[in-house]
Design an enzyme around this catalytic site. Structure first.
Site, short mmCIF file in Angstrom:
data_model
loop_
_atom_site.label_atom_id
_atom_site.label_comp_id
_atom_site.label_asym_id
_atom_site.label_seq_id
_atom_site.Cartn_x
_atom_site.Cartn_y
_atom_site.Cartn_z
N SER A 116 0.83 -1.21 0.00
CA SER A 116 0.00 0.00 0.00
C SER A 116 0.86 1.26 0.00
O SER A 116 1.97 1.26 0.58
CB SER A 116 -0.87 0.01 1.25
OG SER A 116 -1.48 1.26 1.43
N TYR A 139 -2.35 -0.56 10.13
CA TYR A 139 -2.56 -1.10 8.78
C TYR A 139 -1.31 -0.87 7.92
O TYR A 139 -0.77 -1.80 7.32
CB TYR A 139 -3.78 -0.44 8.13
CG TYR A 139 -3.89 -0.71 6.64
CD1 TYR A 139 -4.37 -1.93 6.18
CD2 TYR A 139 -3.50 0.24 5.70
CE1 TYR A 139 -4.46 -2.20 4.81
CE2 TYR A 139 -3.58 -0.01 4.35
CZ TYR A 139 -4.06 -1.22 3.90
OH TYR A 139 -4.14 -1.48 2.55
N LYS A 180 -17.19 -2.64 0.68
CA LYS A 180 -16.26 -2.14 1.69
C LYS A 180 -16.91 -1.07 2.58
O LYS A 180 -16.31 -0.62 3.55
CB LYS A 180 -15.01 -1.57 1.03
CG LYS A 180 -14.17 -2.61 0.33
CD LYS A 180 -12.95 -2.00 -0.33
CE LYS A 180 -11.92 -1.57 0.69
NZ LYS A 180 -10.69 -1.05 0.05
N1 LIG Z 1 -8.51 -0.35 -2.28
C1 LIG Z 1 -7.44 0.40 -2.10
O1 LIG Z 1 -7.47 1.62 -2.33
C2 LIG Z 1 -6.15 -0.23 -1.63
C3 LIG Z 1 -5.03 0.61 -1.46
C4 LIG Z 1 -3.84 0.04 -1.03
C5 LIG Z 1 -3.74 -1.31 -0.80
N2 LIG Z 1 -4.84 -2.11 -0.95
C6 LIG Z 1 -4.69 -3.56 -0.68
O2 LIG Z 1 -5.27 -4.29 -1.74
C7 LIG Z 1 -5.77 -5.53 -1.27
C8 LIG Z 1 -7.23 -5.69 -1.69
O3 LIG Z 1 -7.98 -4.64 -1.08
P1 LIG Z 1 -9.47 -4.32 -1.47
O4 LIG Z 1 -9.59 -2.85 -1.61
O5 LIG Z 1 -9.88 -5.20 -2.56
O6 LIG Z 1 -10.23 -4.67 -0.11
P2 LIG Z 1 -11.37 -5.72 0.23
O7 LIG Z 1 -11.59 -5.60 1.71
O8 LIG Z 1 -12.53 -5.54 -0.67
O9 LIG Z 1 -10.69 -7.13 -0.09
C9 LIG Z 1 -10.01 -7.92 0.85
C10 LIG Z 1 -10.60 -9.32 0.80
O10 LIG Z 1 -9.88 -10.16 1.70
C11 LIG Z 1 -10.81 -10.99 2.38
N3 LIG Z 1 -10.17 -11.40 3.64
C12 LIG Z 1 -9.94 -10.64 4.74
N4 LIG Z 1 -9.36 -11.39 5.68
C13 LIG Z 1 -9.20 -12.63 5.16
C14 LIG Z 1 -8.65 -13.86 5.67
N5 LIG Z 1 -8.14 -13.94 6.89
N6 LIG Z 1 -8.68 -14.95 4.87
C15 LIG Z 1 -9.21 -14.90 3.61
N7 LIG Z 1 -9.74 -13.77 3.09
C16 LIG Z 1 -9.74 -12.66 3.87
C17 LIG Z 1 -12.05 -10.13 2.56
O11 LIG Z 1 -13.23 -10.90 2.77
C18 LIG Z 1 -12.07 -9.37 1.26
O12 LIG Z 1 -12.83 -10.06 0.28
C19 LIG Z 1 -5.57 -5.53 0.23
O13 LIG Z 1 -4.39 -6.23 0.55
C20 LIG Z 1 -5.41 -4.05 0.55
O14 LIG Z 1 -4.66 -3.85 1.73
C21 LIG Z 1 -6.05 -1.61 -1.36
#
Ligand SMILES: NC(=O)c1ccc[n+]([C@@H]2O[C@H](COP(=O)([O-])OP(=O)(O)OC[C@H]3O[C@@H](n4cnc5c(N)ncnc54)[C@H](O)[C@@H]3O)[C@@H](O)[C@H]2O)c1
Length: 311
Positions: A116, A139, A180
């Site tokens: 991130s 985080y 989310k």
């Molecule tokens: N969306 C953004 O702007 C952004 C920015 C920087 C980094 N990220 C990173 O990108 C990745 C995806 O994020 P996102 O925005 O799609 O969020 P999201 O919360 O929609 O997706 C995360 C998924 O992981 C699943 N999850 C959580 N804990 C789990 C576990 N213990 N076992 C199995 N599944 C589990 C959740 O059910 C969810 O479907 C993450 O690692 C997040 O930190 C996202």
């Protein structure tokens, strides 16, 4: 095995987009999610296998997933307001550590994982990979630690034929984020307000900016990262988009004319600017974002637009 890949966080925002696009490109995709945040509706149209499991429990999901040549690891606690430090570290860091061990034992060729831009904290813009990490919450700390875990893992296994590529996503938005809820992008929150007939509320005077990146570009970066040299790279556009510009673009797609409602920022600390430097990623992955925020907002909320550079 050929073409078979595992996507963790498959029912989540970014993971579901990765699943669908890689399937579309002919890969056999196995999704994995514990459905804590992700929703099956994000996987509408996806015809691959989905394993319901905690990503930290490789002993359970390993035999169910079977052989894969690459892993796209998106699963994480993504709500940056979660303050339970042990929980955040277990889900984000410890699960990643065991996933890397599983990947090495099972001869996986490539692990691409979501880091991130949070690792930069309030570092000066443009944020470059050479800057020292400065995580400001648990985080961001968990994401910076994932990068250290990956680097240490590679140092300890110099002969391993597996690349491990971290992607520092900036502010991602697009289809699939609605589950989310409060943790969805600011673009989605402003859209919901305006769609409900309310003036969009932003801090005085809306000239703060972010490096907003469309999820389709993030998926493209993941696909390119599979063949890239190990390391951690920005996934950003390198372009500033102010909150006022977002509101103007949303007015455009909604056919409205809402003026922003400015209010005083109650926080003593607030990051007014986020901007990534895309140069290292372009060199290492061959990735450049194709969508401006405005074109992406149209594609997202109004139907397909022509990406910049596509003409
Ligand atoms: N969306 C953004 O702007 C952004 C920015 C920087 C980094 N990220 C990173 O990108 C990745 C995806 O994020 P996102 O925005 O799609 O969020 P999201 O919360 O929609 O997706 C995360 C998924 O992981 C699943 N999850 C959580 N804990 C789990 C576990 N213990 N076992 C199995 N599944 C589990 C959740 O059910 C969810 O479907 C993450 O690692 C997040 O930190 C996202």
């Amino acid at each position: 095995m050929k073409g078979r890949v595992l996507v963790t966080g498959a029912a989540g925002f970014i993971g579901s987009n990765v699943c669908k696009e890689l399937s579309r490109r002919g890969r056999t995709v196995v999704g994995l999610d514990d459905f804590s945040v992700g929703h099956f509706k994000n996987l509408a149209g996806f015809q691959g296998d989905v394993v319901a499991a905690d990503v930290g429990d490789a002993a359970y999901w390993g035999p169910r997933v079977g052989p894969v040549e690459a892993i796209f690891h998106q699963a994480a606690i993504t709500d940056t307001t979660v303050m339970d430090q042990l929980k955040m570290m277990r889900v984000n860091v410890e699960a990643f550590r065991s996933l890397l061990d599983w990947a090495a034992r099972n001869k996986v060729r490539s692990v691409v994982y979501a880091s991130s831009a949070g690792v930069y904290g309030d570092s000066p813009v443009p944020m470059r990979e050479s800057a020292a990490p400065k995580p400001l919450n648990i985080y961001a700390f968990s994401k910076a630690t994932m990068e250290s875990v990956a680097a240490d893992f590679l140092r300890r296994n110099p002969r391993l034929k597996m690349n491990v590529v971290g992607l520092r996503y900036f502010n991602v938005f697009g289809p699939g984020e609605s589950f989310k809820a409060k943790a969805a992008s600011m673009i989605w929150q402003l859209y919901l307000q305006m769609k409900a007939g309310k003036r969009p509320r932003v801090f005085e005077f809306g000239d703060q900016y972010r490096d907003f990146i469309y999820v389709k570009d993030v998926v493209a970066a993941n696909a390119l990262a599979e063949k890239a040299k190990s390391g951690a790279y920005n996934v950003c556009t390198g372009r500033k988009t102010t909150f006022n510009q977002i509101i103007a673009a949303l007015n455009g797609v909604l056919g409205t004319d809402f003026a922003p409602e400015y209010f005083k920022n109650p926080y003593s600390f607030y990051q007014n600017e986020t901007l990534g430097d895309p140069a290292a990623t372009k060199k290492a992955l061959g990735f450049s974002a194709q969508f401006t925020a405005e074109a992406a907002i149209r594609d997202y909320l109004q139907g397909p637009a022509v990406p910049v550079g596509a003409a």
